[in-house]
Scaffold this motif. Structure first.
Motif, PDB file in Angstrom:
ATOM      1  N   PRO A   1       0.807  -1.148  -0.055  1.00 39.12           N
ATOM      2  CA  PRO A   1      -0.017   0.033   0.049  1.00 39.12           C
ATOM      3  C   PRO A   1       0.802   1.285  -0.120  1.00 39.12           C
ATOM      4  CG  PRO A   1      -0.070  -0.930   2.221  1.00 39.12           C
ATOM      5  CD  PRO A   1       0.655  -1.995   1.265  1.00 39.12           C
ATOM      6  N   LEU A   2       2.207   1.285   0.243  1.00 32.23           N
ATOM      7  CA  LEU A   2       2.837   2.461   0.425  1.00 32.23           C
ATOM      8  C   LEU A   2       3.665   3.004  -0.910  1.00 32.23           C
ATOM      9  CD1 LEU A   2       3.833   4.395   2.705  1.00 32.23           C
ATOM     10  CD2 LEU A   2       6.135   3.214   2.406  1.00 32.23           C
ATOM     11  N   ALA A   3       3.676   4.355  -1.011  1.00 34.14           N
ATOM     12  CA  ALA A   3       4.548   4.718  -2.185  1.00 34.14           C
ATOM     13  C   ALA A   3       5.266   5.805  -1.401  1.00 34.14           C
ATOM     14  CB  ALA A   3       3.765   5.281  -3.444  1.00 34.14           C
ATOM     15  N   GLU A   4       6.549   5.929  -1.722  1.00 31.12           N
ATOM     16  CA  GLU A   4       7.490   7.197  -1.103  1.00 31.12           C
ATOM     17  C   GLU A   4       7.578   8.015  -2.291  1.00 31.12           C
ATOM     18  OE1 GLU A   4      10.903   6.085   2.008  1.00 31.12           O
ATOM     19  OE2 GLU A   4      11.019   4.746   0.287  1.00 31.12           O
ATOM     20  N   VAL A   5       7.248   9.332  -1.957  1.00 35.96           N
ATOM     21  CA  VAL A   5       7.438  10.423  -3.025  1.00 35.96           C
ATOM     22  C   VAL A   5       8.579  11.152  -2.515  1.00 35.96           C
ATOM     23  CG1 VAL A   5       6.352  12.448  -4.068  1.00 35.96           C
ATOM     24  CG2 VAL A   5       4.996  10.506  -3.461  1.00 35.96           C
ATOM     25  N   ILE A   6       9.664  11.159  -3.209  1.00 29.27           N
ATOM     26  CA  ILE A   6      11.036  11.763  -2.858  1.00 29.27           C
ATOM     27  C   ILE A   6      11.409  13.204  -3.661  1.00 29.27           C
ATOM     28  CG2 ILE A   6      13.452  11.271  -2.508  1.00 29.27           C
ATOM     29  CD1 ILE A   6      11.820   8.213  -3.255  1.00 29.27           C
ATOM     30  N   VAL A   7      11.429  13.844  -2.866  1.00 31.46           N
ATOM     31  CA  VAL A   7      11.548  15.402  -3.381  1.00 31.46           C
ATOM     32  C   VAL A   7      13.112  15.609  -3.246  1.00 31.46           C
ATOM     33  CG1 VAL A   7      11.056  17.631  -2.958  1.00 31.46           C
ATOM     34  CG2 VAL A   7       9.195  15.799  -2.561  1.00 31.46           C
ATOM     35  N   HIS A   8      13.755  16.163  -4.248  1.00 35.46           N
ATOM     36  CA  HIS A   8      15.058  16.863  -4.479  1.00 35.46           C
ATOM     37  C   HIS A   8      14.940  18.685  -4.276  1.00 35.46           C
ATOM     38  CE1 HIS A   8      15.710  18.367  -8.450  1.00 35.46           C
ATOM     39  NE2 HIS A   8      14.692  17.402  -8.537  1.00 35.46           N
ATOM     40  N   PRO A   9      16.011  18.981  -4.000  1.00 35.83           N
ATOM     41  CA  PRO A   9      15.871  20.449  -3.755  1.00 35.83           C
ATOM     42  C   PRO A   9      15.067  21.246  -4.948  1.00 35.83           C
ATOM     43  CG  PRO A   9      17.777  19.817  -3.029  1.00 35.83           C
ATOM     44  CD  PRO A   9      17.249  18.622  -3.520  1.00 35.83           C
TER      45      PRO A   9
ATOM     46  N   ILE B   1       3.268   5.456   9.514  1.00 35.08           N
ATOM     47  CA  ILE B   1       2.424   4.721   8.390  1.00 35.08           C
ATOM     48  C   ILE B   1       3.204   4.250   7.356  1.00 35.08           C
ATOM     49  CG2 ILE B   1       0.909   5.360   6.273  1.00 35.08           C
ATOM     50  CD1 ILE B   1      -0.486   5.174   9.280  1.00 35.08           C
ATOM     51  N   GLY B   2       4.536   4.843   6.979  1.00 37.85           N
ATOM     52  CA  GLY B   2       5.581   4.562   6.104  1.00 37.85           C
ATOM     53  C   GLY B   2       6.008   3.092   6.427  1.00 37.85           C
ATOM     54  N   ALA B   3       6.325   2.894   8.066  1.00 37.37           N
ATOM     55  CA  ALA B   3       6.811   1.842   8.250  1.00 37.37           C
ATOM     56  C   ALA B   3       6.073   0.482   8.383  1.00 37.37           C
ATOM     57  CB  ALA B   3       7.682   1.635   9.784  1.00 37.37           C
ATOM     58  N   ILE B   4       4.657   0.943   8.629  1.00 38.90           N
ATOM     59  CA  ILE B   4       3.586  -0.308   8.685  1.00 38.90           C
ATOM     60  C   ILE B   4       3.399  -0.672   7.301  1.00 38.90           C
ATOM     61  CG2 ILE B   4       1.319  -0.567   9.430  1.00 38.90           C
ATOM     62  CD1 ILE B   4       1.615   1.210  11.699  1.00 38.90           C
ATOM     63  N   PHE B   5       3.037   0.118   6.427  1.00 44.90           N
ATOM     64  CA  PHE B   5       2.404   0.026   4.968  1.00 44.90           C
ATOM     65  C   PHE B   5       3.909  -0.403   4.081  1.00 44.90           C
ATOM     66  CE2 PHE B   5      -1.593   2.544   4.945  1.00 44.90           C
ATOM     67  CZ  PHE B   5      -1.895   1.788   6.164  1.00 44.90           C
ATOM     68  N   GLY B   6       5.069  -0.005   4.504  1.00 49.39           N
ATOM     69  CA  GLY B   6       6.209  -0.282   3.806  1.00 49.39           C
ATOM     70  C   GLY B   6       6.910  -1.678   4.122  1.00 49.39           C
ATOM     71  N   ILE B   7       6.990  -1.854   5.341  1.00 47.01           N
ATOM     72  CA  ILE B   7       7.659  -3.043   5.890  1.00 47.01           C
ATOM     73  C   ILE B   7       7.091  -3.900   6.726  1.00 47.01           C
ATOM     74  CG2 ILE B   7      10.294  -2.329   5.098  1.00 47.01           C
ATOM     75  CD1 ILE B   7      10.434  -1.238   7.825  1.00 47.01           C
ATOM     76  N   GLY B   8       5.748  -3.507   7.064  1.00 46.45           N
ATOM     77  CA  GLY B   8       5.024  -4.457   8.097  1.00 46.45           C
ATOM     78  C   GLY B   8       5.445  -4.296   9.365  1.00 46.45           C
ATOM     79  N   PHE B   9       6.003  -3.039   9.519  1.00 48.55           N
ATOM     80  CA  PHE B   9       6.269  -2.843  11.144  1.00 48.55           C
ATOM     81  C   PHE B   9       5.060  -3.078  11.987  1.00 48.55           C
ATOM     82  CE2 PHE B   9       6.759  -0.609  15.136  1.00 48.55           C
ATOM     83  CZ  PHE B   9       7.970  -0.698  15.588  1.00 48.55           C
TER      84      PHE B   9
END
Ligand SMILES: C[C@H](O)CC(=O)SCCNC(=O)CCNC(=O)[C@H](O)C(C)(C)COP(=O)(O)OP(=O)(O)OC[C@H]1O[C@@H](n2cnc3c(N)ncnc32)[C@H](O)[C@@H]1OP(=O)(O)O
Length: 710
Positions: free
Chosen positions: A459-467, A650-658
């Motif tokens: 369920p997770l997506a990381e949206v990564i922002v550069h400067p 939320i990132g840890a739960i949805f991304g790696i099942g914390f």
């Protein structure tokens, strides 16, 4: 109370059928609240007093929602178990009054009919729902660490049987109309346009004389005490093997359903209210409710406050590998956006299209989807080996090989072949987005969009922002990921971003434990017992030992020696151990593996010169790996990689099942207590080395007595 403020309105039709419409003022969805109880009771009194009335239909006044359950904020506000028990008992009273009406009562369901909403429908005599995809039925209380507290544990088994009810209650799954009809949960499924009409007809027809329909196994197990004992014992065993005792709600569900079967409806209700109230007070339920509130809030947020996202009408995916195929899948089937896959080889395109074909074909076979629906979704995924038909793409997501030069080439190709507004989103899992954007003519359009495998499930997506990423690019990408069915978190660029950065030290520590002679399966089991869905060594096999080996040095170079992986990868790769993908890793796969049994590949011990022996307590093993993850998560927040502790949870739960019952790493750190956490880290630092040194922000928080959440 003025007329407008009322939630229920009763209209008596000319044919003497009453239509009771529920419409909670000012809310997008109907939920049940304690203050409605008296309003409903008064209406029921009026209904009883009307001797002409032939039947009653309960319907929602909202566009696409029946009732989404009891109001979770109301449950959250309960300060004592007595408060929660009162809620449940009031629910019982109202549902009982409804059920006791002499006239037939029909629930006309369109939209979510969940938790208390389904319990309301169960108290009606007849149920009809729409065939719309918006209609889902279920009892998801278990996902909130609760049990159905408005009579569901008693009415559901009496309607559809114990085994089917337990399946719904223990998984919390939501089913569509046709499945509900098949299992006997509803009496008819109709198009939305005729819902009321059919409900009225059913009300006129009268109450249905029901007899519980059971198949042969059902008859053997559910109709006698011995059979039921076997069924409940089996269910308990299966439940415990999944929950590892970390979640109290499933066990309580089993207990309450069983008691109701043995001692009768009223006794079942009594215990239901008691257990509901106890569960509402547990830390597990509080953490799970926290996840609901966090994800609901996240659904509404723009990636950048005040910047409205642009609509994505066409997407391109570069690379037809496993990730590319998955991204194309969610783009077409969830976001409903046409997607063109570009790969250098026709075979790559075929593989990527097959990814979606296989998933949809399964749905067709199970009759969850029609063939024509499948064809139209497949038609949204096209392919090209040249850059044809990509000019008007609003977003391009690259999922090519992890090689910076290749990524630069992709950026240049897209800038040459697409338009000046096309967003270039990289699905890299390790390369900094700043470096990918470094040669771009339009760096403002470059962003990271990191999915997790398998893309259609995670369920997770990381949206990564550069400067240099523009606000417009961020906002549009966040909304696009959400349309793909993901919960996006916006993170600042940095090696490993957030999820892989906290995962790496945890996995490294597991590898160290193995090198210290702890058996591989013992290490994995310790972390599964802690609450992770799979152990770290299994995870390494799944992700790929070669992939793990690649990420390690990047993180060490950018972030320091605490990321140094134990010297084990060279030996593993020299022995061609890549994990599941080549059926050679820490565990046995393919023909060598015994069916249904996960077995360590013992030859790995010889390769690494180890004589495994379980010496440490499982809790100590888990603590060592998890402490490093927590420390790193705190650093990510301090460095601004994360926007908030909530995103980190939320990132840890949805991304790696914390473990969800712990509420995520930040919630968990608060529950340990920051001072205690720092103390634990320091003790580990003394014993095992500098990598355990607590980060500055944690030390400062401990001194000031601060927490992540107030
Ligand atoms: C006694 C009983 O047995 C106990 C219970 O019933 S416990 C509750 C059981 N029900 C649930 O767990 C369902 C929770 N809700 C959901 O899963 C999802 O909201 C849904 C599938 C119904 C709809 O999802 P979606 O369309 O994405 O809408 P979503 O944004 O989540 O919700 C819309 C609004 O309804 C609210 N909402 C939905 N269900 C709610 C609930 N049970 N309690 C309180 N608010 C709720 C959301 O907070 C949101 O409010 P907002 O517009 O003010 O932000």
């Amino acid at each position: 109370m003025s007329q407008q403020e009322k939630t229920f309105s009763l209209e008596i039709r000319e044919d003497n059928i009453g239509v009771l419409t529920m419409d909670v003022p000012g809310e997008t969805m109907n939920t049940l609240r304690a203050e409605f109880a008296d309003e409903i009771s008064a209406l029921i009194k009026d209904i009883k007093a009307n001797a002409d009335l032939q039947g009653l239909v309960i319907i929602s006044g909202k566009k696409d929602s029946f009732v989404a359950g009891a109001d979770i904020t109301m449950i959250d506000a309960c300060e004592t178990a007595a408060d929660a028990e009162k809620l449940s008992l009031e629910g019982h009273r109202v549902m009982g009054e409804l059920e006791a009406l002499n006239i037939p009562v029909v629930a006309a369901i369109h939209g979510p009919c969940l938790g208390g909403g389904l319990e309301l429908a169960l108290a009606c005599h007849i149920r009809v729902c729409t065939e719309s995809t918006k209609t889902v039925l279920g009892v998801p209380e278990v996902m909130l660490g609760l049990l159905p507290g408005s009579g569901g544990t008693q009415r559901l088994p009496r309607l559809i049987g114990v085994a089917k009810s337990l399946d719904l209650m223990l998984t919390g799954k939501q089913i569509r109309g046709k499945q509900a009809l098949k299992m006997g949960l509803v009496d008819d499924v109709v198009p939305e346009t005729v819902l009321l009409e059919v409900a009225v007809k059913l009300a006129k027809k009268g109450k249905i004389q029901r007899k519980l329909k059971l198949d042969l196994v059902g008859k053997l197990l559910e109709t006698n005490k011995l059979g039921r004992n076997i069924m409940f014992d089996q269910a308990k065993k299966q439940t415990l093997s999944k929950t590892r005792g970390n979640y109290p709600a499933p066990e309580a569900i089993l207990e309450v359903v069983k008691l109701g079967q043995e001692k009768g409806f009223e006794a079942g209700l009594k215990l239901e209210a008691k257990r509901f109230s106890e569960l509402a007070m547990t830390s597990e339920s509080a953490a799970l409710r926290g996840i609901f509130f966090a994800t609901t809030a996240m659904k509404k947020e723009d990636g950048v406050k005040g910047v409205k996202p642009k609509k994505v009408k066409k997407a391109v995916v570069l690379g037809g590998g496993l990730m590319g195929g998955g991204i194309a899948n969610v783009t077409a089937t969830k976001a409903k956006v046409p997607v063109r896959i570009k790969d250098i080889a026709p075979q790559g395109l075929l593989n990527a299209q097959k990814y979606t074909y296989d998933i949809l074909n399964k749905k067709v076979k199970r009759r969850f989807m029609s063939k024509s629906e499948m064809q139209s979704q497949l038609a949204m995924i096209t392919g090209t080996t040249e850059y044809t038909g990509v000019k008007n793409a609003d977003i391009v997501i690259e999922a090519v090989f992890e090689d910076l030069k290749l990524k630069h080439q992709m950026v240049a190709d897209i800038e040459a072949n697409c338009n000046e507004n096309t967003i270039f989103a990289s699905n890299t899992s390790s390369l900094p987005i700043t470096q990918i954007a470094s040669e771009a003519k339009r760096p403002e359009n470059v962003i990271g969009l990191h999915y997790f495998s398998p893309v259609d499930k995670m369920p997770l997506a990381e949206v990564i922002v550069h400067p240099g990423t523009s606000d417009q690019t961020i906002s549009t990408t966040v909304e696009f990921a959400r349309k793909q069915g993901k919960t996006p978190i916006v993170v600042k660029d940095g090696a490993g971003f957030y999820v892989n950065r906290i995962l790496a030290p945890y996995m490294n520590e597991a590898a160290r434990l193995v090198l210290e002679q702890e058996p591989i399966d013992v290490v994995d089991k310790a972390l599964v017992d802690f609450g992770f869905p799979v152990g770290p060594v299994t995870l390494l096999d799944e992700v790929g030992i070669d992939v793990g080996a690649k990420i390690g040095p990047i993180l060490t170079k950018e972030l320091g020696s605490r990321f140094e992986a134990p010297a084990v990868f060279d030996k593993l790769l020299a022995d061609d151990r890549k994990g599941r993908k080549n059926e050679k890793g820490f565990y046995l796969y393919g023909k060598k593996a015994k069916k249904g049994k996960k077995q360590v590949d013992e030859s790995i011990y010889k390769l690494l010169n180890l004589k495994p022996e379980a010496k440490m307590a499982p809790k100590a093993i888990a603590e060592r790996a998890v402490l490093l993850m927590l420390n790193e998560a705190a650093r990510c927040l301090d460095e601004g990689i994360l926007r908030s502790a909530r995103d980190g949870d939320i990132g840890a739960i949805f991304g790696i099942g914390f473990p969800p019952f712990l509420g995520g790493p930040f919630h968990y750190m608060d529950s340990i207590g920051i001072a205690e956490l720092v103390d634990k880290l320091e003790r580990h630092q003394e014993k095992y080395g500098e990598r355990f040194a607590p980060c500055e922000s944690l030390k400062a928080m401990a001194k000031e007595g601060k927490k992540f959440y107030n």
